[in-house]
Every structure is written in C-alpha cells, then in structure tokens.
Design a protein around this motif. Sequence first.
Motif, PDB file in Angstrom:
ATOM      1  N   LEU A 162       0.536  -1.176   0.116  1.00  0.00           N
ATOM      2  CA  LEU A 162       0.089   0.300   0.061  1.00  0.00           C
ATOM      3  C   LEU A 162       1.191   1.358  -0.173  1.00  0.00           C
ATOM      4  N   ASN A 163       2.397   1.010  -0.027  1.00  0.00           N
ATOM      5  CA  ASN A 163       2.921   2.022   0.401  1.00  0.00           C
ATOM      6  C   ASN A 163       2.943   3.136   0.800  1.00  0.00           C
ATOM      7  N   ILE A 164       3.087   2.777   2.092  1.00  0.00           N
ATOM      8  CA  ILE A 164       2.009   3.396   3.340  1.00  0.00           C
ATOM      9  C   ILE A 164       3.204   4.275   4.876  1.00  0.00           C
ATOM     10  N   ARG A 165       4.906   3.440   4.357  1.00  0.00           N
ATOM     11  CA  ARG A 165       5.456   3.317   5.017  1.00  0.00           C
ATOM     12  C   ARG A 165       5.898   4.538   5.645  1.00  0.00           C
ATOM     13  N   ASP A 166       5.113   6.016   4.552  1.00  0.00           N
ATOM     14  CA  ASP A 166       6.142   7.852   5.365  1.00  0.00           C
ATOM     15  C   ASP A 166       4.803   7.918   6.612  1.00  0.00           C
ATOM     16  N   THR A 167       3.538   7.686   5.593  1.00  0.00           N
ATOM     17  CA  THR A 167       2.009   8.176   6.735  1.00  0.00           C
ATOM     18  C   THR A 167       1.454   6.403   6.731  1.00  0.00           C
ATOM     19  N   PRO A 168       1.889   6.381   7.619  1.00  0.00           N
ATOM     20  CA  PRO A 168       0.580   5.261   8.437  1.00  0.00           C
ATOM     21  C   PRO A 168      -0.703   5.401   8.934  1.00  0.00           C
ATOM     22  N   PRO A 169      -1.299   4.231   8.308  1.00  0.00           N
ATOM     23  CA  PRO A 169      -2.582   4.698   8.979  1.00  0.00           C
ATOM     24  C   PRO A 169      -2.916   4.391  10.472  1.00  0.00           C
ATOM     25  N   THR A 170      -4.501   4.399  10.705  1.00  0.00           N
ATOM     26  CA  THR A 170      -4.838   3.963  11.975  1.00  0.00           C
ATOM     27  C   THR A 170      -4.653   2.592  11.556  1.00  0.00           C
TER      28      THR A 170
END
Length: 174
Positions: A162-170
Amino acid sequence: RPAWVVEKAKEMLSARDSAKPAELKVDLQHRLAVEVQPIVARKAVARARQELDDENASFDKLPGMFELLRAQNPGTVAEVVLEDGRFSMAFLCPGPCARAWEHCLKIIALDGTHGTSRYKGVVHVATALDGAGQIFPIACGFAAGETKDSWTFFVNSLADALNIRDTPPTVTSD
C-alpha cells in the motif's frame, strides 16, 4: 461411500495421520451410533487420504498461481515464503485492492482466523471501510501459525503493497 463418511475420515486423519479404517468404523459407531461396513470405512479413508494429499499438493501450486496473478493484475503484490522447500507463509494484495485503498478511510482492521484442516494454519486479513462505509478487503496472508513472525511478515508486506511507510494509517485489531 457417502460424502459425510469421507469428511469424518478426513477429520480423523487430520488428528492422526496413521488412523486406520477400523478406527473410523468404531468411531462412527460410538459417536454417532452409525454402523458402516468395513469396505465403506476402507474406501472412505482411502478417499480422505487422496483429498488430503491434494490439499498438500495445492501448497506447491501457490508460487505459480501468484506469478499468474502478478502478470494479469498490475500492481499485485503476491509473495510466498518457503523454508527448507516447504510452504511457510504467503501474502496477497491484488492490484485493484491496493489502488482502491486510495479511496478508503485510512483505518485498517487486522484480524486472523484459524484453519480447521489438517494444516491448522492461520489466515491473516486486512480490511478497510470504502467511501460508502462498506467493509473492503485489502489483503490476506496465510501462515502455519499465528506468530510474531507471521504477523510481522504480513504487516510489512501490507505496508509495502500500500506504500504506507511514510504516513501510516490507524490500525485496529483484537
């Protein structure tokens, strides 16, 4: 051999690989008060062994199936981890699910469910809520057990997909 007798034989073999047809016959008689002929028990156990062997062979097909998924669905992340040549863990995030994540609420629900086949593995699942507030499946993973290593592999693979390393979700989980 009725299908339900084969299913009972599979349950018995899942608990103990070396179970014999005579044991199935006795088990059905004691637990269900059902009398089966020895030939029926023998054929049921043979069929159950064949079906369980087919399940075992299906793990060998995962790498090829995942390769086809990646080729046919751009953006699909599909990984299989083998240890000593045997299946250990797998992760699957289809490309369309990864792209749809962009339109979901940035809250991921993680959960796992335990298998009931002879392999007793665990299925890891990641879901989110789409724009209409409906549960949307993002990714799934398979592992031999619910361990720190299997969850670490799943979560790291999900973050990469999901390419979410920089802005992790809840993230929510039980």
